[in-house]
Design an enzyme around this catalytic site. Structure first.
Site, PDB file in Angstrom:
ATOM      1  N   ASP A 157      23.996 -27.918  47.214  1.00  0.00           N
ATOM      2  CA  ASP A 157      23.793 -26.855  48.196  1.00  0.00           C
ATOM      3  C   ASP A 157      25.056 -26.054  48.470  1.00  0.00           C
ATOM      4  O   ASP A 157      26.147 -26.615  48.608  1.00  0.00           O
ATOM      5  CB  ASP A 157      23.275 -27.442  49.510  1.00  0.00           C
TER       6      ASP A 157
ATOM      7  N   GLU B  37       9.159 -25.066  49.489  1.00  0.00           N
ATOM      8  CA  GLU B  37      10.032 -26.208  49.250  1.00  0.00           C
ATOM      9  C   GLU B  37      10.611 -26.630  50.595  1.00  0.00           C
ATOM     10  O   GLU B  37      11.293 -25.838  51.258  1.00  0.00           O
ATOM     11  CB  GLU B  37      11.130 -25.788  48.276  1.00  0.00           C
TER      12      GLU B  37
END
Length: 256
Positions: free
Chosen positions: A56, A45
């Site tokens: 995140d 990824e």
């Protein structure tokens, strides 16, 4: 993405490695991909740095900020990927947020992502109900738009998402943002089992996966694992070898 289905059929577990493109310099992106595929990961990824990365945790956000400080953009990452002079042997999935894609142009983004060798894309802040902003262009380029499901996804919505799932399903194993954790909540196993029973494609657990104990806990309930923060930090600190036992814990024959 065909390889992922074949792995599931064979009863093998997948290891998807997340890296932040441009952290430490854009020229390191190819080196990191080569290292990981040589080490036996199933797919990679490729994260795109963004100024407001809502999904995140601190490790990946810090990596993104380091990349942004070096002027890394979605366009620069796609251009760098198109310049690779080595054979990419594993599926590449581009993970980015919706804002950079819209600014770049959704159709142009999918065209350039395909040229860059991507097999799929993940846009965590793109609601399933608004997937038409991207999906038609992705289909034109034979790119898979990966769907995410979470512990808080209601059953009716979960079933609808899984009906449309392609490539693999990203099962988010925490309530919140990415990042390493000591323990995963007890309800995660029941959640991933339910998703796997309903899903027509492989189900991979991600967010918070950083220890072999996490792998052991969910091994029988998912088809693979996505590891991000641990890999990003290891590359940043020059100790990627520390993550290799985690790769082996998933991909080695004895762990199947």
């Amino acid at each position: 993405m065909k390889r992922l289905a074949e792995l599931k059929q064979a009863g093998h577990k997948a290891f998807v490695a997340y890296i932040m493109a441009g952290d430490g310099g854009i020229e390191k992106l190819g080196e990191q991909i080569q290292h990981l595929q040589e080490r036996g990961v199933t797919a990679i990824e490729v994260g795109i740095p963004f100024s407001d990365p809502v999904a995140d945790g601190p490790t990946i956000e810090a990596a993104g900020n380091r990349a942004l400080d070096q002027g890394i953009t979605l366009e620069k990452v796609l251009e760098e990927m198109q310049r690779f002079d080595f054979e990419v042997k594993v599926p590449l999935v581009i993970m980015t947020y919706l804002n950079p894609v819209i600014r770049f142009g959704a159709e142009r983004f999918t065209q350039e992502a395909k040229k860059a060798g991507a097999s799929g894309i993940i846009i965590p802040d793109l609601p399933f109900e608004h997937r038409q902003l991207i999906e038609p262009f992705a289909k034109q380029q034979e790119l898979v738009l990966i769907q995410l499901v979470t512990l808080t996804t209601i059953d009716s919505r979960l079933e609808e998402i899984l009906k449309q799932a392609k490539g693999f399903v990203y099962a988010v194993t925490v309530t919140g943002i990415t990042g390493s954790r000591d323990e995963l909540a007890e309800e995660v196993g029941a959640f991933t089992r339910k998703v796997r029973e309903l899903s027509p494609v492989p189900v991979y657990a991600g967010f918070g996966i950083s220890k072999e104990s996490h792998i052991d806990m969910l091994r029988d309930d998912v088809d693979g694992f996505i590891v991000g923060s641990a890999i990003v930090q290891a590359f940043h600190e020059g100790r990627i070898e520390d993550v290799e036992p985690l790769i082996d814990a998933v991909t080695a024959p004895h762990s199947v």
